[in-house]
Design a protein around this motif. Sequence first.
Motif, PDB file in Angstrom:
ATOM      1  N   ASN A 188     -10.379  10.041   5.070  1.00  0.00           N
ATOM      2  CA  ASN A 188     -10.168   8.756   5.754  1.00  0.00           C
ATOM      3  C   ASN A 188     -11.473   8.041   6.089  1.00  0.00           C
ATOM      4  OD1 ASN A 188      -7.353   8.747   5.663  1.00  0.00           O
ATOM      5  ND2 ASN A 188      -7.251  10.171   7.376  1.00  0.00           N
ATOM      6  N   SER A 189     -12.590   8.657   5.761  1.00  0.00           N
ATOM      7  CA  SER A 189     -13.895   7.992   5.885  1.00  0.00           C
ATOM      8  C   SER A 189     -14.408   7.574   4.513  1.00  0.00           C
ATOM      9  CB  SER A 189     -14.905   8.930   6.546  1.00  0.00           C
ATOM     10  OG  SER A 189     -14.392   9.388   7.777  1.00  0.00           O
ATOM     11  N   PHE A 190     -13.595   7.813   3.495  1.00  0.00           N
ATOM     12  CA  PHE A 190     -14.012   7.529   2.117  1.00  0.00           C
ATOM     13  C   PHE A 190     -13.053   6.537   1.456  1.00  0.00           C
ATOM     14  CE2 PHE A 190     -13.477   8.624  -2.392  1.00  0.00           C
ATOM     15  CZ  PHE A 190     -14.750   8.333  -2.858  1.00  0.00           C
ATOM     16  N   ASN A 191     -11.758   6.799   1.560  1.00  0.00           N
ATOM     17  CA  ASN A 191     -10.759   5.976   0.891  1.00  0.00           C
ATOM     18  C   ASN A 191      -9.400   6.323   1.505  1.00  0.00           C
ATOM     19  OD1 ASN A 191      -9.275   4.478  -0.940  1.00  0.00           O
ATOM     20  ND2 ASN A 191      -9.845   5.663  -2.751  1.00  0.00           N
ATOM     21  N   SER A 192      -8.811   5.365   2.204  1.00  0.00           N
ATOM     22  CA  SER A 192      -7.564   5.666   2.920  1.00  0.00           C
ATOM     23  C   SER A 192      -6.421   6.021   1.993  1.00  0.00           C
ATOM     24  CB  SER A 192      -7.115   4.450   3.732  1.00  0.00           C
ATOM     25  OG  SER A 192      -8.154   3.941   4.514  1.00  0.00           O
ATOM     26  N   TYR A 193      -6.393   5.332   0.842  1.00  0.00           N
ATOM     27  CA  TYR A 193      -5.239   5.484  -0.053  1.00  0.00           C
ATOM     28  C   TYR A 193      -5.731   5.986  -1.406  1.00  0.00           C
ATOM     29  CZ  TYR A 193      -3.572   1.781   3.201  1.00  0.00           C
ATOM     30  OH  TYR A 193      -3.253   1.021   4.287  1.00  0.00           O
ATOM     31  N   THR A 194      -5.823   7.288  -1.580  1.00  0.00           N
ATOM     32  CA  THR A 194      -6.337   7.798  -2.858  1.00  0.00           C
ATOM     33  C   THR A 194      -5.221   8.040  -3.868  1.00  0.00           C
ATOM     34  OG1 THR A 194      -6.219  10.041  -2.015  1.00  0.00           O
ATOM     35  CG2 THR A 194      -8.328   8.914  -1.771  1.00  0.00           C
ATOM     36  N   ILE A 195      -3.982   8.107  -3.375  1.00  0.00           N
ATOM     37  CA  ILE A 195      -2.850   8.423  -4.258  1.00  0.00           C
ATOM     38  C   ILE A 195      -1.961   7.203  -4.378  1.00  0.00           C
ATOM     39  CG2 ILE A 195      -0.891   9.993  -4.621  1.00  0.00           C
ATOM     40  CD1 ILE A 195      -3.633  11.361  -4.460  1.00  0.00           C
ATOM     41  N   ASP A 196      -1.746   6.744  -5.612  1.00  0.00           N
ATOM     42  CA  ASP A 196      -0.919   5.553  -5.742  1.00  0.00           C
ATOM     43  C   ASP A 196       0.567   5.907  -5.627  1.00  0.00           C
ATOM     44  OD1 ASP A 196       0.287   5.835  -8.480  1.00  0.00           O
ATOM     45  OD2 ASP A 196      -1.799   5.752  -9.118  1.00  0.00           O
ATOM     46  N   ARG A 197       1.369   4.872  -5.464  1.00  0.00           N
ATOM     47  CA  ARG A 197       2.811   5.070  -5.246  1.00  0.00           C
ATOM     48  C   ARG A 197       3.474   5.802  -6.402  1.00  0.00           C
ATOM     49  NH1 ARG A 197       6.048   2.081  -1.790  1.00  0.00           N
ATOM     50  NH2 ARG A 197       4.786   1.215  -0.114  1.00  0.00           N
ATOM     51  N   VAL A 198       3.086   5.457  -7.627  1.00  0.00           N
ATOM     52  CA  VAL A 198       3.733   6.048  -8.800  1.00  0.00           C
ATOM     53  C   VAL A 198       3.384   7.536  -8.891  1.00  0.00           C
ATOM     54  CG1 VAL A 198       3.897   5.921 -11.303  1.00  0.00           C
ATOM     55  CG2 VAL A 198       3.633   3.818  -9.982  1.00  0.00           C
ATOM     56  N   ALA A 199       2.127   7.869  -8.700  1.00  0.00           N
ATOM     57  CA  ALA A 199       1.685   9.269  -8.801  1.00  0.00           C
ATOM     58  C   ALA A 199       2.381  10.129  -7.746  1.00  0.00           C
ATOM     59  CB  ALA A 199       0.167   9.339  -8.631  1.00  0.00           C
ATOM     60  N   TYR A 258       0.841  -1.193   0.000  1.00  0.00           N
ATOM     61  CA  TYR A 258       0.000   0.000   0.000  1.00  0.00           C
ATOM     62  C   TYR A 258       0.878   1.246   0.000  1.00  0.00           C
ATOM     63  CZ  TYR A 258      -4.238  -2.650   0.618  1.00  0.00           C
ATOM     64  OH  TYR A 258      -5.283  -3.494   0.395  1.00  0.00           O
ATOM     65  N   PRO A 259       0.369   2.336  -0.567  1.00  0.00           N
ATOM     66  CA  PRO A 259       1.130   3.590  -0.525  1.00  0.00           C
ATOM     67  C   PRO A 259       1.048   4.199   0.884  1.00  0.00           C
ATOM     68  CG  PRO A 259      -0.820   3.762  -1.979  1.00  0.00           C
ATOM     69  CD  PRO A 259      -0.936   2.486  -1.222  1.00  0.00           C
ATOM     70  N   ASP A 260       1.818   5.234   1.104  1.00  0.00           N
ATOM     71  CA  ASP A 260       1.706   6.011   2.338  1.00  0.00           C
ATOM     72  C   ASP A 260       0.357   6.745   2.309  1.00  0.00           C
ATOM     73  OD1 ASP A 260       1.799   7.843   4.351  1.00  0.00           O
ATOM     74  OD2 ASP A 260       3.573   8.902   3.619  1.00  0.00           O
ATOM     75  N   PRO A 261      -0.567   6.432   3.238  1.00  0.00           N
ATOM     76  CA  PRO A 261      -1.892   7.066   3.160  1.00  0.00           C
ATOM     77  C   PRO A 261      -1.841   8.591   3.359  1.00  0.00           C
ATOM     78  CG  PRO A 261      -1.663   5.801   5.205  1.00  0.00           C
ATOM     79  CD  PRO A 261      -0.464   5.503   4.377  1.00  0.00           C
ATOM     80  N   ASN A 262      -0.781   9.069   3.974  1.00  0.00           N
ATOM     81  CA  ASN A 262      -0.683  10.515   4.217  1.00  0.00           C
ATOM     82  C   ASN A 262       0.186  11.249   3.200  1.00  0.00           C
ATOM     83  OD1 ASN A 262      -2.138  10.111   6.659  1.00  0.00           O
ATOM     84  ND2 ASN A 262      -0.227   9.346   7.569  1.00  0.00           N
ATOM     85  N   CYS A 263       0.790  10.520   2.258  1.00  0.00           N
ATOM     86  CA  CYS A 263       1.658  11.147   1.259  1.00  0.00           C
ATOM     87  C   CYS A 263       2.653  12.097   1.912  1.00  0.00           C
ATOM     88  CB  CYS A 263       0.829  11.919   0.241  1.00  0.00           C
ATOM     89  SG  CYS A 263      -0.255  10.934  -0.741  1.00  0.00           S
ATOM     90  N   ASP A 264       3.350  11.622   2.933  1.00  0.00           N
ATOM     91  CA  ASP A 264       4.238  12.503   3.692  1.00  0.00           C
ATOM     92  C   ASP A 264       5.300  13.193   2.831  1.00  0.00           C
ATOM     93  OD1 ASP A 264       3.163  12.509   6.211  1.00  0.00           O
ATOM     94  OD2 ASP A 264       4.177  10.674   6.835  1.00  0.00           O
ATOM     95  N   GLU A 265       5.983  12.415   2.007  1.00  0.00           N
ATOM     96  CA  GLU A 265       7.079  13.029   1.239  1.00  0.00           C
ATOM     97  C   GLU A 265       6.543  14.117   0.306  1.00  0.00           C
ATOM     98  OE1 GLU A 265       9.409  10.461  -1.304  1.00  0.00           O
ATOM     99  OE2 GLU A 265      10.810  12.094  -1.723  1.00  0.00           O
ATOM    100  N   LEU A 266       5.448  13.819  -0.363  1.00  0.00           N
ATOM    101  CA  LEU A 266       4.881  14.804  -1.281  1.00  0.00           C
ATOM    102  C   LEU A 266       4.353  16.024  -0.525  1.00  0.00           C
ATOM    103  CD1 LEU A 266       3.946  15.780  -4.026  1.00  0.00           C
ATOM    104  CD2 LEU A 266       1.940  14.273  -3.821  1.00  0.00           C
ATOM    105  N   SER A 267       3.683  15.782   0.602  1.00  0.00           N
ATOM    106  CA  SER A 267       3.161  16.911   1.383  1.00  0.00           C
ATOM    107  C   SER A 267       4.303  17.819   1.841  1.00  0.00           C
ATOM    108  CB  SER A 267       2.410  16.394   2.612  1.00  0.00           C
ATOM    109  OG  SER A 267       1.296  15.648   2.218  1.00  0.00           O
ATOM    110  N   GLU A 268       5.396  17.188   2.277  1.00  0.00           N
ATOM    111  CA  GLU A 268       6.548  17.982   2.718  1.00  0.00           C
ATOM    112  C   GLU A 268       7.168  18.760   1.564  1.00  0.00           C
ATOM    113  OE1 GLU A 268       8.931  15.052   4.820  1.00  0.00           O
ATOM    114  OE2 GLU A 268       7.302  14.928   6.309  1.00  0.00           O
ATOM    115  N   THR A 269       7.215  18.131   0.398  1.00  0.00           N
ATOM    116  CA  THR A 269       7.789  18.805  -0.769  1.00  0.00           C
ATOM    117  C   THR A 269       6.951  20.025  -1.156  1.00  0.00           C
ATOM    118  OG1 THR A 269       8.594  16.668  -1.562  1.00  0.00           O
ATOM    119  CG2 THR A 269       8.519  18.458  -3.172  1.00  0.00           C
TER     120      THR A 269
END
Lengths: 356, 356
Positions: free
Chosen positions: A237-248, A57-68
């Motif tokens: 997080n009440s709809f879909n935990s992982y909306t962003i895939d790893r590649v995106a 599974y991808p990071d559900p919080n997209c930490d690296e992207l959010s930080e960038t």
Amino acid sequence: MSKYWSEITKSIEPYVCGEQPKDKKYVKLNTNENPYPPSPKVLEAIRNAANADLRLYPDPNCDELSETIAKYYNLDRNQVFIGNGSDEVLALSFLAFFNTNETIIFPDISYSFYPVYADLYNINYRLAKLEEDYSIPVGDFMTENGGIVIPNPNAPTAKCLDIASIKKILDYNSNKVVIIDEAYIDFGGTSVLSLIKDYSNLLVIQTLSKSRSLAGIRLGFALGQEELIDGLNRIKNSFNSYTIDRVAAIAAVEAIKDEEYFKECVSKIINTREKVIEKLMVLGFNVVPSKANFIFVSHSTCSAKELFTKLREKGVLVRFFNKDRINNYLRISIGSDEEMDFFIEKVKEIVDELKD
Amino acid sequence: MSKYWSEITKSIEPYVCGEQPKDKKYVKLNTNENPYPPSPKVLEAIRNAANADLRLYPDPNCDELSETIAKYYNLDRNQVFIGNGSDEVLALSFLAFFNTNETIIFPDISYSFYPVYADLYNINYRLAKLEEDYSIPVGDFMTENGGIVIPNPNAPTAKCLDIASIKKILDYNSNKVVIIDEAYIDFGGTSVLSLIKDYSNLLVIQTLSKSRSLAGIRLGFALGQEELIDGLNRIKNSFNSYTIDRVAAIAAVEAIKDEEYFKECVSKIINTREKVIEKLMVLGFNVVPSKANFIFVSHSTCSAKELFTKLREKGVLVRFFNKDRINNYLRISIGSDEEMDFFIEKVKEIVDELKD
């Protein structure tokens, strides 16, 4: 109509996106895509992401992207929310901040997905009628409401609202969320991001689909103070935990980082836009001042519908909205110089034909 | 709690997904991921998809992927709906088929996202209490309701329901949609797909996250008669036109096509599962019969919570649900043989320690 559909499924009028025809090759100026490919660094990152980790599974919080993104815009990491395109971010925002028993406001001529989101969640809305010159009627947003959505620049008009006016709207509505949809902000407008620190009611939504040439990977984001981002995360997080895939997520990080490539593409598009506007004016077109990667135009004698149909026949797709007040206008995305030369050539042919 | 949050944002209790820790390397048996990488053909297709086309929006209907899935399952293209993971497909299905003023039914011990979806859309629900041996109580689904959701195999119990029982439920509820969530069906269960032609109220949901090693690209789908798929499309197109990015769609096509690789991985996991079950039983565990890529186990003397904590300390992540009736059970994903040997070794250590 099926007996199995819920009431909302029966009543909703879904959004219709710009056509993606497969019958033949068109010069495609109908969905505001970027004519230039994504940064080479993005493509390289995607190739590297094609590995065994995709089983996880991808990071559900997209930490690296959010930080960038936070670093790029000089914000905190918890002032960033990532979604599956800005459409998803908008849809989740409607549910996160607007209530069914209150009435939100957005412009009457605007992104036609807004009323669909409102209907989907049973939220009432009032349309603020644009001025004759398609300006946003600032005063109309200074009345009681349950929330506000304004695209800046507006679509399909391409017109910008100044920061002072947005500040007035934010001040008046300090207890309500004001969403500024900046999907097209990078093409010459001034972002309201600098207001986030002072306005806890401001949510800014942007996307990588336009200025960063990544419509194909579905990546949008919202920026605002932490309590708004927390609200969005609760709904997501009440709809879909992982909306962003790893590649995106990996592609998006590189797209944000490669500022030089981004600036180069945007500046080429702005140059092309200004040249196209000049040529269209010579051909008898009225062009609404544009700060976007598209223009909104009407002709003094040829009807928009006729132009739309004839352009399609000649292999050029533009967008025509069969809607009151704008049904004599075309929305034309800015392509490459070559594409726009072809477009101008075809327009000229049509205008000449219709003159005869 | 923020004054800007909608009523639903304030009241909702979001789903909490299995942890994805970054502090150190774990043997990760907590989110039912596949231990084997995606098919090499999938990875190659992703590398080839890293091209200039990513500047363009994806196909909103995922035609190629829908056709590939339809062909694979011997269905029509209009009997396939594609979503951003089966979580999104489930969320959209709740909105598409269930009404706020009616009461849907799902098992009390089940995928803990179901009640969250229901709360998100203000749908009432009634919990059908599993039998003592964790079987689905078929009769409980044959009472008045506004729709039904049953995972098969169930999660976290891993237990399967037979087709005859599902048929009974479909027959009784011919005016209501019955969703069979087959996320784990490929690991030994029998799919109800063959019933689609006879039951217009049956919606089957599957995913590429488990049996096809693609949790990282977010791809789920629903299969059912055209009127159900149309309903889903109406809701999806009122939420987000393009939920599947270009790379994911291309990867998914190859994953479905490479049946040989898929079968090989699934059969390895089933073999490992059976070996692990034997070893756990020797160590004093009770194991619920599993047709999934995970097992649901309790120990005769060691508490699940203690096992969970000690396993974590020893570098193994499993899932513990602090919830009535299952709080003495652990859900353990089936990893590779090497991972499971390490897991068994650590379990043995803990059981021995606790004996002293």
